[in-house]
Design an enzyme around this catalytic site. Structure first.
Site, mmCIF file in Angstrom:
data_model
loop_
_atom_site.group_PDB
_atom_site.id
_atom_site.type_symbol
_atom_site.label_atom_id
_atom_site.label_comp_id
_atom_site.label_asym_id
_atom_site.label_seq_id
_atom_site.Cartn_x
_atom_site.Cartn_y
_atom_site.Cartn_z
ATOM 1 N N GLU A 1 0.838 -1.213 0.000
ATOM 2 C CA GLU A 1 0.000 0.000 0.000
ATOM 3 C C GLU A 1 0.866 1.252 0.000
ATOM 4 O O GLU A 1 1.828 1.358 0.754
ATOM 5 C CB GLU A 1 -0.891 -0.032 1.247
ATOM 6 C CG GLU A 1 -2.306 0.376 0.981
ATOM 7 C CD GLU A 1 -3.010 -0.499 -0.055
ATOM 8 O OE1 GLU A 1 -3.033 -0.120 -1.249
ATOM 9 O OE2 GLU A 1 -3.542 -1.544 0.326
ATOM 10 N N HIS A 2 0.490 2.188 -0.870
ATOM 11 C CA HIS A 2 1.217 3.467 -1.021
ATOM 12 C C HIS A 2 2.682 3.237 -1.401
ATOM 13 O O HIS A 2 3.552 4.020 -1.025
ATOM 14 C CB HIS A 2 1.113 4.319 0.250
ATOM 15 C CG HIS A 2 -0.260 4.909 0.446
ATOM 16 N ND1 HIS A 2 -0.550 6.214 0.135
ATOM 17 C CD2 HIS A 2 -1.416 4.365 0.892
ATOM 18 C CE1 HIS A 2 -1.838 6.445 0.406
ATOM 19 N NE2 HIS A 2 -2.384 5.346 0.865
ATOM 20 N N ASP B 1 -3.875 0.931 -9.973
ATOM 21 C CA ASP B 1 -5.286 0.664 -10.236
ATOM 22 C C ASP B 1 -5.560 0.433 -11.721
ATOM 23 O O ASP B 1 -6.284 -0.488 -12.109
ATOM 24 C CB ASP B 1 -6.140 1.828 -9.718
ATOM 25 C CG ASP B 1 -5.838 2.134 -8.254
ATOM 26 O OD1 ASP B 1 -5.273 1.256 -7.580
ATOM 27 O OD2 ASP B 1 -6.160 3.243 -7.806
ATOM 28 N N GLY C 1 -12.420 2.171 -1.644
ATOM 29 C CA GLY C 1 -11.034 1.727 -1.851
ATOM 30 C C GLY C 1 -10.930 0.554 -2.804
ATOM 31 O O GLY C 1 -9.949 -0.174 -2.790
ATOM 32 N N LYS D 1 -12.227 9.443 -3.540
ATOM 33 C CA LYS D 1 -10.938 9.854 -4.090
ATOM 34 C C LYS D 1 -10.943 11.313 -4.540
ATOM 35 O O LYS D 1 -9.950 12.011 -4.443
ATOM 36 C CB LYS D 1 -10.648 8.981 -5.306
ATOM 37 C CG LYS D 1 -9.202 8.606 -5.444
ATOM 38 C CD LYS D 1 -9.056 7.894 -6.745
ATOM 39 C CE LYS D 1 -7.862 6.963 -6.719
ATOM 40 N NZ LYS D 1 -7.775 6.211 -7.954
ATOM 41 N N SER E 1 -11.383 0.936 -6.175
ATOM 42 C CA SER E 1 -11.022 1.472 -7.489
ATOM 43 C C SER E 1 -12.168 1.574 -8.485
ATOM 44 O O SER E 1 -11.977 1.365 -9.685
ATOM 45 C CB SER E 1 -9.951 0.590 -8.131
ATOM 46 O OG SER E 1 -8.728 1.181 -7.980
HETATM 47 C C1 GLA Z 1 -4.946 4.719 -4.482
HETATM 48 C C2 GLA Z 1 -4.068 5.089 -5.669
HETATM 49 C C3 GLA Z 1 -3.075 3.981 -5.966
HETATM 50 C C4 GLA Z 1 -2.287 3.593 -4.717
HETATM 51 C C5 GLA Z 1 -3.238 3.333 -3.553
HETATM 52 C C6 GLA Z 1 -2.513 3.078 -2.256
HETATM 53 O O1 GLA Z 1 -5.757 3.648 -4.810
HETATM 54 O O2 GLA Z 1 -4.865 5.328 -6.802
HETATM 55 O O3 GLA Z 1 -2.227 4.368 -7.010
HETATM 56 O O4 GLA Z 1 -1.359 4.589 -4.406
HETATM 57 O O5 GLA Z 1 -4.143 4.389 -3.356
HETATM 58 O O6 GLA Z 1 -1.739 1.934 -2.325
#
Ligand code: GLA
Length: 452
Positions: A37-38, A177, A130, A221, A132
């Protein structure tokens, strides 16, 4: 997919439009990130899989350079915009911005692409969770636009282009994503490495299930969560600037830092130079030999020119770096665990990832922490928050034999228990059907286009 209720709704809507023929349908799946993550915007790996939930769009070509959209969700108004290389966005949070992001990204690389399309859009990915749904929308719109214009774009290239293109909505995300949505392989988790983008599928161990549980704290987002999210890439950039100065060599990103010193060396250098205490902007300016004004105009300014607010306690640079470096190592260890069908080890790494996200990257919240604890206490091999954080879903790996018991316990202990007691305001708005917030998902292939 043709018998799904959402696809049926799209078909009905398309049939009610003038000229009901000639439609094709694009399916762009949501994703759940198992670990990593991140890390993506730092050039370090992630490991998502595509969900059996998607954005679907029935579309057909128009002879004019215009995109016309309707949504099966009546609360989302129809949208129409002209195709150009610079498309003025709608207000932040507007669903049409994801289509604009896709079309602008492709149009600015393919100036001959002037055919528009009309589309009926729907989907069954919970939003702001979360998973996407927004990138799936971007991918669906991009594939429709590429198809009506006969653009022959490799999927990996398209993923990179759309990762950049999605910044149009204001988030400074990485490429996870869009890449998983376009390149996912059924039955696997996809290790994605960046700079350049490469993919390595790993089979999910037989007899395991992936459980997704929504904390029901919204993490949109394009709205408030954006500022929180964007602070993290900015802190990573600040950390690289301080590390570069202290080590007297240029460190472009944390991937390069990890590559240079290896995991142990990078961690000890980071600890020595950055420490664990937060850095107030004043200290950062002093360390970088900059005036506060220059600092604000460089490191504290986002790509869109807006200023980043300094958190009251300062920037936790050392903790951020520790999370990113250890998380990258965990992704590669998880890949090995999957390759040797060691589901218990993969679960253990997921649990460690949550602790690191919670304590070092500070992207969790009490609801997600409670949910992760309950998933693990109910028998999951490991659980963690997934996606950008600050709300949204937790993901867990579980033995399939335990699945129904885990779903039952989480339903009772989190939703009817913890949430009802601690967040009655959210509990009141619990979605009508449990599958909307607590479910297991197969890992499916990336986006497809087919006849209606
Ligand atoms: C969001 C962003 C991704 C990624 C995640 C965290 O989904 O779009 O690119 O950075 O957060 O892992």
């Amino acid at each position: 997919m043709n018998d799904l209720p959402v696809v049926e709704a799209i078909r009905r809507k398309a049939a009610s439009l003038p000229l009901p023929d000639g439609w094709r349908i694009v399916r762009a799946p949501g994703r759940v990130n198992l670990i990593g993550e991140h890390t993506d915007y730092n050039g370090l790996p992630v490991m998502p899989m595509a969900l059996d939930r998607a954005i679907y769009a029935a579309f057909r070509a128009l002879d004019e350079p215009v995109v016309r959209l309707v949504n099966t969700d009546e609360s989302l108004p129809p949208r129409e915009f002209g195709i150009s290389q610079f498309i003025e966005p709608y207000a932040p949070g507007d669903w049409g911005n994801y289509a604009k992001a896709a079309v602008q990204a492709l149009a600015s690389h393919h100036s001959s692409a002037q055919r528009g399309f009309e589309a009926v859009v729907g989907g069954d990915i919970p939003g702001g969770a979360g998973l996407s749904s927004s990138s799936a929308m971007v991918v669906a719109m991009a594939l429709a636009f590429a198809e009506v214009n006969d653009l022959d774009v490799r999927r990996a290239t398209l993923a990179d282009l759309l990762a950049e293109g999605e910044r149009y909505v204001g988030t400074q995300g990485g490429g996870m994503d869009q890449t998983i949505c376009l390149l996912a392989e059924a039955g696997t988790a996809l290790q994605i490495e960046f700079l350049p983008t490469r993919i390595f599928p790993h089979k999910l161990p037989a007899g395991t299930s992936v459980v997704i549980a929504n904390s029901l704290v919204k993490a949109e987002k394009s709205a408030d969560a954006r500022a929180n999210y964007n602070l993290r890439p900015a802190e990573c950039r600040m950390a690289c600037a301080v590390l570069s100065k202290a080590l007297q060599r240029s460190i472009a990103n944390l991937a390069e830092f990890l590559e240079l010193f290896g995991p142990d060396g990078a961690l000890s250098n980071a600890f020595e130079i950055l420490g664990l205490a937060p850095w107030p902007a004043q200290r950062l300016a002093r360390e970088m030999d900059m005036s506060i004004d220059i600092l604000q105009r460089t490191l504290l300014t986002q790509r869109d020119g807006s200023a980043l607010e300094e958190p009251p306690s300062g920037f936790a640079l050392g903790r951020r770096v520790r999370h990113v470096l250890t998380e990258a190592v965990r992704v590669r260890e998880a890949a090995q665990a999957l390759d040797s069908s060691d589901a218990a080890e993969a679960g253990r790494l997921m649990g460690q990832s949550h602790v690191s996200c919670r304590d070092d990257y500070q992207i969790s919240c009490p609801e997600l922490d409670a949910l992760v604890d309950i998933l693990e206490e109910s028998g999951a091999l490991g659980a963690r928050l997934t996606g950008a954080g600050f709300g949204g879903c937790a993901v867990a790996l579980a033995r399939s034999s335990q699945l129904s018991e885990i779903l039952k316990q989480v339903s009772e202990r989190y939703y009817s228990g913890w949430l009802k007691r601690n967040r009655p305001d959210i509990f009141e708005r619990l979605p009508a059907r449990v599958e909307q917030y607590l479910f297991a998902s197969a890992s499916v292939d990336g986006a497809t286009i087919s006849a209606m």
